[in-house]
Design a protein around this motif. Sequence first.
Motif, PDB file in Angstrom:
ATOM      1  N   LEU A 262      34.166  49.167  44.767  1.00 21.85           N
ATOM      2  CA  LEU A 262      35.606  49.176  44.509  1.00 21.85           C
ATOM      3  C   LEU A 262      36.311  48.070  45.303  1.00 21.85           C
ATOM      4  N   ALA A 263      35.842  47.819  46.523  1.00 21.27           N
ATOM      5  CA  ALA A 263      36.422  46.744  47.318  1.00 21.27           C
ATOM      6  C   ALA A 263      36.187  45.405  46.637  1.00 21.27           C
ATOM      7  N   VAL A 264      34.964  45.214  46.129  1.00 23.57           N
ATOM      8  CA  VAL A 264      34.654  43.959  45.436  1.00 23.57           C
ATOM      9  C   VAL A 264      35.561  43.804  44.224  1.00 23.57           C
ATOM     10  N   GLU A 265      35.718  44.885  43.482  1.00 19.01           N
ATOM     11  CA  GLU A 265      36.537  44.845  42.273  1.00 19.01           C
ATOM     12  C   GLU A 265      37.991  44.493  42.611  1.00 19.01           C
ATOM     13  N   ASN A 266      38.563  45.186  43.599  1.00 20.23           N
ATOM     14  CA  ASN A 266      39.977  44.969  43.907  1.00 20.23           C
ATOM     15  C   ASN A 266      40.254  43.597  44.500  1.00 20.23           C
ATOM     16  N   ILE A 267      39.331  43.124  45.336  1.00 16.31           N
ATOM     17  CA  ILE A 267      39.591  41.820  45.949  1.00 16.31           C
ATOM     18  C   ILE A 267      39.393  40.705  44.904  1.00 16.31           C
ATOM     19  N   THR A 268      38.459  40.918  43.985  1.00 15.26           N
ATOM     20  CA  THR A 268      38.256  39.926  42.923  1.00 15.26           C
ATOM     21  C   THR A 268      39.520  39.810  42.073  1.00 15.26           C
ATOM     22  N   LEU A 269      40.048  40.955  41.713  1.00 16.26           N
ATOM     23  CA  LEU A 269      41.262  40.977  40.906  1.00 16.26           C
ATOM     24  C   LEU A 269      42.428  40.339  41.670  1.00 16.26           C
ATOM     25  N   ALA A 270      42.512  40.667  42.962  1.00 16.52           N
ATOM     26  CA  ALA A 270      43.604  40.122  43.774  1.00 16.52           C
ATOM     27  C   ALA A 270      43.531  38.601  43.825  1.00 16.52           C
ATOM     28  N   ILE A 271      42.332  38.064  43.962  1.00 16.01           N
ATOM     29  CA  ILE A 271      42.184  36.608  44.009  1.00 16.01           C
ATOM     30  C   ILE A 271      42.628  35.990  42.682  1.00 16.01           C
ATOM     31  N   ASP A 272      42.180  36.600  41.586  1.00  8.31           N
ATOM     32  CA  ASP A 272      42.578  36.080  40.270  1.00  8.31           C
ATOM     33  C   ASP A 272      44.095  36.064  40.109  1.00  8.31           C
ATOM     34  N   LYS A 273      44.713  37.165  40.497  1.00  8.64           N
ATOM     35  CA  LYS A 273      46.168  37.274  40.356  1.00  8.64           C
ATOM     36  C   LYS A 273      46.880  36.240  41.232  1.00  8.64           C
ATOM     37  N   ALA A 274      46.411  36.138  42.481  1.00 13.28           N
ATOM     38  CA  ALA A 274      47.050  35.200  43.406  1.00 13.28           C
ATOM     39  C   ALA A 274      46.935  33.773  42.881  1.00 13.28           C
ATOM     40  N   ARG A 275      45.773  33.481  42.297  1.00  9.87           N
ATOM     41  CA  ARG A 275      45.566  32.135  41.759  1.00  9.87           C
ATOM     42  C   ARG A 275      46.503  31.893  40.583  1.00  9.87           C
ATOM     43  N   GLU A 276      46.583  32.908  39.721  1.00  8.74           N
ATOM     44  CA  GLU A 276      47.444  32.806  38.540  1.00  8.74           C
ATOM     45  C   GLU A 276      48.885  32.517  38.948  1.00  8.74           C
ATOM     46  N   MET A 277      49.313  33.087  40.074  1.00  6.68           N
ATOM     47  CA  MET A 277      50.709  32.939  40.473  1.00  6.68           C
ATOM     48  C   MET A 277      50.946  31.766  41.406  1.00  6.68           C
ATOM     49  N   GLY A 278      49.911  30.976  41.631  1.00  9.50           N
ATOM     50  CA  GLY A 278      50.095  29.783  42.447  1.00  9.50           C
ATOM     51  C   GLY A 278      50.079  30.049  43.941  1.00  9.50           C
ATOM     52  N   LEU A 279      49.510  31.211  44.345  1.00  8.75           N
ATOM     53  CA  LEU A 279      49.412  31.508  45.772  1.00  8.75           C
ATOM     54  C   LEU A 279      48.053  31.120  46.319  1.00  8.75           C
ATOM     55  N   LEU A 280      47.155  30.789  45.402  1.00 10.65           N
ATOM     56  CA  LEU A 280      45.848  30.256  45.752  1.00 10.65           C
ATOM     57  C   LEU A 280      45.621  29.103  44.793  1.00 10.65           C
ATOM     58  N   GLY A 281      44.711  28.198  45.177  1.00 11.29           N
ATOM     59  CA  GLY A 281      44.419  27.082  44.289  1.00 11.29           C
ATOM     60  C   GLY A 281      45.095  25.816  44.780  1.00 11.29           C
ATOM     61  N   GLN A 282      45.509  24.979  43.818  1.00  9.90           N
ATOM     62  CA  GLN A 282      46.059  23.688  44.227  1.00  9.90           C
ATOM     63  C   GLN A 282      47.569  23.757  44.423  1.00  9.90           C
ATOM     64  N   ASP A 283      48.020  23.029  45.407  1.00  5.76           N
ATOM     65  CA  ASP A 283      49.454  22.852  45.636  1.00  5.76           C
ATOM     66  C   ASP A 283      50.173  24.202  45.760  1.00  5.76           C
ATOM     67  N   ILE A 284      49.732  24.993  46.730  1.00  9.77           N
ATOM     68  CA  ILE A 284      50.246  26.352  46.875  1.00  9.77           C
ATOM     69  C   ILE A 284      51.748  26.349  47.161  1.00  9.77           C
ATOM     70  N   LEU A 285      52.511  27.041  46.360  1.00  7.04           N
ATOM     71  CA  LEU A 285      53.975  27.108  46.455  1.00  7.04           C
ATOM     72  C   LEU A 285      54.605  25.726  46.555  1.00  7.04           C
ATOM     73  N   GLY A 286      53.990  24.780  45.869  1.00  6.93           N
ATOM     74  CA  GLY A 286      54.552  23.432  45.837  1.00  6.93           C
ATOM     75  C   GLY A 286      54.520  22.690  47.154  1.00  6.93           C
ATOM     76  N   SER A 287      53.681  23.152  48.095  1.00  7.08           N
ATOM     77  CA  SER A 287      53.684  22.548  49.424  1.00  7.08           C
ATOM     78  C   SER A 287      52.695  21.402  49.547  1.00  7.08           C
ATOM     79  N   GLY A 288      51.847  21.229  48.513  1.00 12.10           N
ATOM     80  CA  GLY A 288      50.807  20.215  48.614  1.00 12.10           C
ATOM     81  C   GLY A 288      49.542  20.727  49.274  1.00 12.10           C
ATOM     82  N   PHE A 289      49.556  21.980  49.751  1.00 12.21           N
ATOM     83  CA  PHE A 289      48.385  22.542  50.415  1.00 12.21           C
ATOM     84  C   PHE A 289      47.480  23.235  49.392  1.00 12.21           C
TER      85      PHE A 289
END
Lengths: 617, 158
Positions: A262-289
């Motif tokens: 269940l931990a694997v499932e929830n953290i996997t989903l959380a990563i996907d969601k965060a990426r979708e919303m621009g909190l993970l991946g490239q140029d996080i929140l437009g900061s260039g990070f």
Amino acid sequence: MKKIKSAAELNALQEELNARLDPNKPCIAICCGTGCMAHGTRNLVERFQQELADRQLTEKISLRRTGCHGFCERGPMVVLHPQKIFYQRIKVDDVPEIIDKTILGEEIIDRLLYRDPVTKEKVVHEYEVPFYKKQMRLVFGMNGMIEPTRIEDYLAIGGYGALAKVLTQGDPQAVIDDISAAGLRGRGGGGFPTGRKWNATRKAEGSPKYVICNADEGDPGAYMDRSLLEGNPHSVLEGMIIGAYAIGSSHGYIYVRNEYPLAVENITLAIDKAREMGLLGQDILGSGFDFDIVINRGGGAFVCGESSALFASIEGRAGEPRAKYVHATDKGLYDKPTCLNNVETWANVPLIINKGAQWYAGIGTEHSKGTKIFSLVGKINNTGLVEVPMGITLREIVFEIGGGIPKGRKFKAVQTGGPSGGCIPEAHLDIPVDFDELSKLGTMMGSGGMIVMDERNCMVDVAKYFLKFLEEESCGKCTPCREGIYQMRKILDRITNGEGKLEDLDTLEWMGQAIKDGSLCALGGSAPNPVLTTLRYFRSEYEAHIIDKKCPAGVCKALITYGIDPDKCTGCHACARVCPTGAATGEKKEVHQIDQEKCIKCGACYEACKFDAITIV
Amino acid sequence: MQEKIAHIIGKYHHDKGFLVPILQDVQKEFNYLPKEALTTVGALLQVPLSRIYEIATFYRAFSLTPRGKHQMSLCVGTACHVRGAPIIQDGIERVLGVKAGQTTADLEFTFETVNCLGACALGPILVVDGEYQGQMTLSKANKLLKKLGKKVATDEED
Ligand SMILES: Cc1cc2nc3c(=O)[nH]c(=O)nc-3n(C[C@H](O)[C@H](O)[C@H](O)COP(=O)(O)O)c2cc1C
Ligand code: SF4
Ligand code: FES
């Protein structure tokens, strides 16, 4: 949901989501942590959904499937908002009544309330339950407020605000200084100052740099990391993203035990969601990070929680530690600068950024700041996860939060630090719990397992248990650990078989010291602790095994005999029915007996007897 | 088999670094790690078979022999230990006639011990075919075994 492109946009979204939260709207928060799921919560959720639908109430009353609330002993449980009415040990058939009487009719259902085992009084609200009252649930408390699979819930209560703050300020070094000033120390065992580790990784030469979350949780008896990942995965992610920014890393890993689906499932989903919303991946929140995280599932080896073994495992090799003359902060994963922190350590980070280092440093003791989550388990009335400020005493944890020992039995010891830790006797229960005080007693904080034992637990058996565990988990690379633990275990086997000699105790002591000195990694380096502390505090119990050939707790098979107390035996025949060898016999309604020749000491009769008539001496 | 394994490896982009999770998925597919599966993984990933065996024998999660139809895992973590897991372990081993880590000759049962399932509050825990069963006792375990077709003495009157 669409990508968030700046801190201001995030802020606006948080506010919008928060405004949608109606504090007066009834909400049924059901604990769906692993503990409650094992109690059968799945059916309960379905029934609630069905009953709400049947009454056409799905719009008016919300249902929230939360992570672990901590009080696993009393599951399945719900908290009814806004009043925070706490119902426990709920059955599927209680559901219609809860909706009709309590939610629609504002009537309390007496039999579902928690009853304080000490005062015998019924408690209506969650915050009045003694188990929660003395806790300080800064990191863990959010679990009850969110649905872990919904990033919106986390955002609505201000989630990712710490990240936005850090990115807006744009000063990575200041973040590290804050973490240092807060006095945060690693929650994975060693208690290493987190700020110092981040700083070293930031200053180290080489790229890329890696940031890793240690979710291997190998201590058999600790499950707070699991409950954080399951119940509030975004808090861990937010901590990691902030850490990565401070250190200058764009590659993250989460190393999580495969036994925690269940931990694997929830953290996997959380990563996907965060990426979708621009909190993970490239140029996080437009900061260039840029920063992203990969999940790696462990293969079930305790030693893989050790830093260098963990790196080896992520690299796809067998998890063997290596010597530590080079620090992981210089050469860790793939020989690149690496910062490894524990799940709970990461989850503390957003809290510090949000509330400030000063505030955080005000909680706890001189050298141990903040709170710590413990899993309070074993022979204790209120089993579960408890989050307490550093410096609270063991006695408060065991007797006030934990509600003491079940069945009116006597407290014997509390074990902390897992297989690397030790057993603390009653005489030391008043020490304040922090990293340094526990070390002074010969044990350690460890990851937070706190296993309570009563008079029916044999300390020699417990020491043997840990050695056996470590014997299996030793990677075998170096001799003192591989052979030494095995030899110590053989000695304990002899003692528990009634074949021990008094000299054995000295041998255990010097051998333990030698293993500590000669082992490569901390697994071997701390392996003798359970034996050494039990020898220090419970020597007489070892002596009873050796001199009197008795196991005072009635555990070690070779040294005990089962018998029947004629005064208590009612002749109910239960023992004879369950005895697998036909050793327990007797006519119905007459006193029974046990044939020692046939008895294999399996314990079946002891468990079956309702009159406490089976004796173990 | 070839195809299924190729598919699994594809999911991990043929990255040797993911050998452990790849083997986990392979085991999930075939219920253990058959020899041919290991050679296939080796050939597709271009990793020597010795390395694969090193991994497959190092980590507790892997099994090189077929597993039984019913899977029983008893938690023997510290919390479950102090609450009497050893007595239950002895009982199950006695009824099944195998030791922890083994499979019965008729391939009906595999019995394993695990270290902490993270539900210590409900210990001792026995997982039967994926279902968590909390507050386990010898007699509850016996009843479960009886339900799955084993002959055991229980406290039910016949
Ligand atoms: C044998 C062994 C097992 C360990 N297991 C874990 C573990 O399961 N989880 C964890 O966070 N740290 C574990 N550690 C400690 C890690 O090596 C490391 O110190 C820690 O993850 C660093 O994070 P922290 O500074 O946030 O505590 C283990 C150490 C040893 C020697
Ligand atoms: S101390 Fe033990 S676990 Fe650590 S490297 Fe040596 S043999 Fe392996
Ligand atoms: S010790 Fe058994 S579930 Fe944790």
